[in-house]
Design a protein around this motif. Structure first.
Motif, short mmCIF file in Angstrom:
data_model
loop_
_atom_site.label_atom_id
_atom_site.label_comp_id
_atom_site.label_asym_id
_atom_site.label_seq_id
_atom_site.Cartn_x
_atom_site.Cartn_y
_atom_site.Cartn_z
N ASP A 384 22.69 39.02 70.00
CA ASP A 384 22.03 38.76 71.29
C ASP A 384 23.09 38.64 72.39
OD1 ASP A 384 19.92 38.45 73.03
OD2 ASP A 384 19.81 36.28 72.76
N GLN A 385 24.02 39.59 72.39
CA GLN A 385 25.11 39.58 73.36
C GLN A 385 25.24 40.96 73.99
OE1 GLN A 385 28.54 38.31 71.16
NE2 GLN A 385 28.01 36.12 71.30
N ALA A 386 26.00 41.02 75.08
CA ALA A 386 26.29 42.27 75.78
C ALA A 386 27.76 42.27 76.16
CB ALA A 386 25.40 42.42 77.02
N LEU A 387 28.26 43.44 76.55
CA LEU A 387 29.66 43.60 76.92
C LEU A 387 29.79 43.68 78.43
CD1 LEU A 387 30.85 46.23 74.27
CD2 LEU A 387 31.09 43.73 74.19
N VAL A 388 30.74 42.93 78.97
CA VAL A 388 31.05 42.99 80.40
C VAL A 388 32.23 43.95 80.57
CG1 VAL A 388 31.77 41.71 82.43
CG2 VAL A 388 30.20 40.66 80.78
N CYS A 389 32.07 44.97 81.39
CA CYS A 389 33.08 46.00 81.60
C CYS A 389 33.45 46.06 83.07
CB CYS A 389 32.58 47.37 81.14
SG CYS A 389 31.88 47.38 79.47
N SER A 390 34.61 46.63 83.32
CA SER A 390 35.08 46.83 84.69
C SER A 390 35.44 48.29 84.89
CB SER A 390 36.29 45.94 84.99
OG SER A 390 37.39 46.31 84.19
N SER A 391 35.33 48.75 86.11
CA SER A 391 35.66 50.13 86.45
C SER A 391 35.86 50.22 87.96
CB SER A 391 34.55 51.09 86.01
OG SER A 391 34.82 52.42 86.42
N THR A 392 36.66 51.19 88.37
CA THR A 392 36.82 51.44 89.80
C THR A 392 35.75 52.36 90.34
OG1 THR A 392 38.35 53.25 89.31
CG2 THR A 392 39.31 51.08 89.74
N CYS A 393 34.88 52.85 89.48
CA CYS A 393 33.79 53.74 89.91
C CYS A 393 32.57 52.90 90.29
CB CYS A 393 33.43 54.72 88.79
SG CYS A 393 31.93 55.67 89.10
N ASN A 394 32.04 53.18 91.44
CA ASN A 394 30.79 52.57 91.88
C ASN A 394 29.66 53.56 91.58
OD1 ASN A 394 28.63 51.34 93.13
ND2 ASN A 394 29.71 50.89 95.02
N THR A 395 28.85 53.26 90.56
CA THR A 395 27.81 54.19 90.14
C THR A 395 26.69 54.32 91.17
OG1 THR A 395 26.77 52.38 88.91
CG2 THR A 395 28.26 53.83 87.70
N GLU A 396 26.60 53.40 92.12
CA GLU A 396 25.58 53.52 93.17
C GLU A 396 25.97 54.57 94.19
OE1 GLU A 396 23.78 49.88 94.69
OE2 GLU A 396 25.04 48.77 93.29
N THR A 397 27.25 54.65 94.52
CA THR A 397 27.72 55.63 95.51
C THR A 397 28.46 56.78 94.86
OG1 THR A 397 29.77 54.39 95.84
CG2 THR A 397 27.91 53.84 97.25
N MET A 398 28.75 56.69 93.56
CA MET A 398 29.55 57.68 92.82
C MET A 398 30.87 57.95 93.53
SD MET A 398 27.89 58.03 90.14
CE MET A 398 28.94 59.26 89.40
N ARG A 399 31.50 56.86 93.97
CA ARG A 399 32.80 56.92 94.63
C ARG A 399 33.82 56.10 93.83
NH1 ARG A 399 32.97 60.82 98.70
NH2 ARG A 399 30.93 60.89 99.70
N ASP A 400 35.06 56.53 93.92
CA ASP A 400 36.15 55.80 93.30
C ASP A 400 36.60 54.73 94.27
OD1 ASP A 400 38.03 55.03 91.53
OD2 ASP A 400 39.32 56.78 91.73
N ALA A 401 36.15 53.49 94.05
CA ALA A 401 36.35 52.41 95.00
C ALA A 401 37.76 51.85 94.90
CB ALA A 401 35.33 51.30 94.75
N SER A 402 38.16 51.16 95.96
CA SER A 402 39.46 50.47 95.97
C SER A 402 39.38 49.13 95.27
CB SER A 402 39.93 50.26 97.41
OG SER A 402 40.04 51.49 98.09
N PHE A 403 38.17 48.65 94.97
CA PHE A 403 37.99 47.36 94.31
C PHE A 403 37.29 47.59 92.98
CE2 PHE A 403 36.51 47.18 98.80
CZ PHE A 403 37.74 46.94 99.37
N LEU A 404 37.37 46.60 92.12
CA LEU A 404 36.73 46.69 90.82
C LEU A 404 35.23 46.53 90.95
CD1 LEU A 404 39.12 44.67 88.46
CD2 LEU A 404 38.80 47.14 88.55
#
Length: 635
Positions: A384-404
């Protein structure tokens, strides 16, 4: 919008709490700097970001029992993020007084402290009169002279200035009797409110975000909603009235590089002349040389510019490149997860069988990748757990963001997983105030009734296929209603049944001159010869109208003239006989129209009359004989 003046009593703020307050205040300024970039109204596009922030503090003078009030930041015409940061960073760090006796302030000192703030040299003159003003006094000491403070607050009320006292329990505990006196002496003032909090970091962040909404002037009223139940929940009540508020607010993905002029420090304007770009100063309007431009600059919000000593790379937001990279950070328990932090669209995640295209290790077979994926999904589901991940990609804008950007990888029982975006600390909106909690005994009685009512509601696993919104049913019903009407042909451009006679082609019927001057009988005769004598080969090729009416009208017109008519013209008019009628051929409009377009018609001998009937009659006039009569010999 409102003008907010933050007043820190540094005598009551220990260094750890002061660092937290300064961080929250800097974040408030950062949010305010980018607030106008999201606005799309005409106000935001035509004006600069107004300065609605002020900062003041009270601290004890060194080697003196007296205290003083200093103004660290004064509002200007345009908000300067750089100057405000500089003022916050330079707040004194050694103003905290460890001894309670050092907090006592005489009435004279109290009048001076508040008089310096509530005066025509400070708060009263900041901004215009149509902007509301508010003082947020943090950690004001209850040991101050209450009478002097009350007088200052009443004077502020005359200037329509409100004051909010925020009392934070710091490293020491104040006596209850002094706190009670502070509340009792000031709570009756309409322009004064007193709030007491435990200095918890999440609580302070929420407080400053509420003040940010007041600063921007975009405090949205909660949406009112009602939830209806089939059965009564408690007593006869079968509905619950609620308020709906947003939980997250997305921020930008990066900062844009820019160029500024050295003369005024504002953004340069660009114009193109003869294929060459030119830079101009927006203030003076002068053309700028290369040495007059500051290139190491970035733009924050609409018109806040930060000049940097160096600038490496391009910080502009770029389109994301595939494959998207996600870094697993930690596990989280789904039972304790606040779903209010989930934002944006969701993506179904299933294993890929084409490893070469994904750039993965070719040593792992595709079936092994699928087995690892399903094993991970099953293990997370059982925990009953999930994984927290980080990425520089913003899937809402499909842009490579400067922030995580943070994401949640959710397992499922069917072997697939779900990817949802998680809000960061900058994107969380403050939680609403729930108000007072009711009595625990009464709450238990209500809970027992609600549990009995909930047992009557069916329990089912949600299946979206069983919950149609009604789109197809509504659209199908509209189509059926439309089919009940008879078919209506689309209305197109009007098609003329009359044949078009190009202006460049002369009409076969010679024009008859209408000028009365210089008309001799010989001219009249020549015109009638051209009108009546026609070639037999051209007659059947084109339809004509009734020539008899035309000739009768023309002959009567010429006979009515006062000038005499010669013998030759008289003979012509006498030989004009009515044409022999031919069988009329009725043509339906559909024969003329071919696919909605007028069919090609032969050029008429005579132009159509606007009132002529569509049933055209073809006729061939007689050929008159113009041979001269032989004179009889004289006897």
């Amino acid at each position: 919008m409102a003008l907010l003046c933050f007043l820190f009593d540094l005598r009551n703020i220990p260094p750890p709490l002061l660092r937290t307050l300064k961080l929250c205040l800097l974040q408030l300024a950062n949010y305010y700097a980018i607030s106008q970039e999201k606005r799309t109204d005409s106000y935001s596009s035509s004006t600069s970001l107004p300065d609605r922030l002020a900062l003041a503090y009270i601290h004890r003078i060194k080697h003196s029992p007296s205290s003083e009030l200093k103004i660290a930041y004064t509002p200007r015409d345009k908000f300067s993020l750089r100057d405000f940061h500089h003022a916050v960073d330079n707040l004194p760090q050694d103003g905290f007084s460890h001894e309670l006796g050092d907090l006592n302030t005489t009435a004279a000192d109290q009048d001076v402290l508040w008089g310096n703030l509530f005066s025509n040299k400070a708060l009263y003159t900041w901004s215009s009169d149509d902007v509301s003003k508010k003082v947020i006094a943090i950690c004001m000491s209850p040991y101050n002279d209450i009478k002097a403070l009350r007088r200052s607050l009443m004077d502020a009320a005359d200037q329509c200035i409100s004051v909010e006292f925020v009392i934070l329990e710091s490293a020491y505990i104040l006596p209850d009797d002094r706190n009670k006196e502070f509340f009792d002496k000031l709570c009756d003032l309409e322009n004064c409110v007193i709030r007491q909090y435990i200095p918890d970091t999440p609580l302070l962040h929420g407080l400053f975000k509420r003040w940010l909404e007041e600063l921007k002037g975009d405090v949205e009223e909660p949406l009112q909603a009602v939830f209806h139940f089939k059965n009564a929940m408690f007593g006869s009540a079968n509905q619950i009235s609620c308020n709906l508020v947003a939980t997250t607010n997305s921020i930008m993905d990066g900062f844009m590089p820019c160029q500024a002029c050295r003369c005024h420090g504002v953004l340069t304007s660009t114009s193109t002349s003869s294929g060459k770009q030119k830079k101009w100063c927006q203030v003076s309007g002068h053309e700028l040389e290369f040495s007059d431009i500051i290139e190491n600059s970035i733009r924050i919000g609409k018109d806040n510019i930060l000049f940097l000593p160096s600038f490496d790379g391009d910080t502009s937001v770029q389109r994301v490149s595939l494959p998207i990279s996600f870094n697993v950070m930690e596990r989280t328990n789904l039972a304790s997860l606040d779903e209010g932090v989930i934002m944006g669209a969701s993506y179904r995640v299933y294993p890929s069988s084409s490893e070469d295209d994904m750039g993965l290790d070719v040593s792992n077979a595709p079936d092994q990748n699928i087995q690892i994926f399903k094993g991970l999904c099953r293990a997370l589901f059982n925990l009953d757990q999930a994984l927290v991940c980080s990425s520089t990609c913003n899937t809402e804008t499909m842009r490579d963001a400067s922030f995580l950007c943070y994401y949640l990888l959710l397992p499922s029982q069917c072997g697939q997983m779900l990817l949802r975006r998680l809000a960061g600390s900058e994107e969380i909106l403050p939680m609403p105030n729930m108000g007072a909690i009711c009595d625990s005994a009464a709450l238990k009685e209500i809970e027992s009734c609600i549990q009995a009512s909930l047992s009557k509601i069916a329990v089912k696993d949600y299946n979206p296929l069983d919950h149609e919104r009604g789109f197809h049913m509504k659209l199908n019903g509209l189509v059926k209603e439309s089919l009940q009407l008879r078919s209506i042909a689309p209305i197109g451009p009007k098609t003329s049944l009359k044949p078009d006679i190009p202006k460049s082609i002369p009409s076969p019927m010679p024009k008859i001159s209408t000028r009365k001057e210089n008309r001799t009988p010989l001219c009249v005769t020549e015109e009638w010869e051209q009108l009546v004598i026609l070639d037999d080969s051209e007659s059947p090729k084109s339809p004509s109208v009734n020539l008899t009416l035309k000739s009768d009208a023309m002959s009567s017109k010429f006979l009515s003239q006062s000038k005499p008519v010669d013998e030759k013209t008289t003979k012509i008019l006498e030989r004009l006989e009515p044409p022999k009628p031919k069988r009329q051929q009725k043509k339906d409009a559909s024969a003329v129209l071919v696919n909605g377009v007028a069919g090609q018609m032969k050029r008429p001998l005579l132009p159509f009359d606007s009132n002529a009937n569509l049933n055209l009659t073809q006729s061939q006039p007689l050929r008159p004989d113009f041979q001269k009569r032989k004179k009889k010999p004289k006897a």
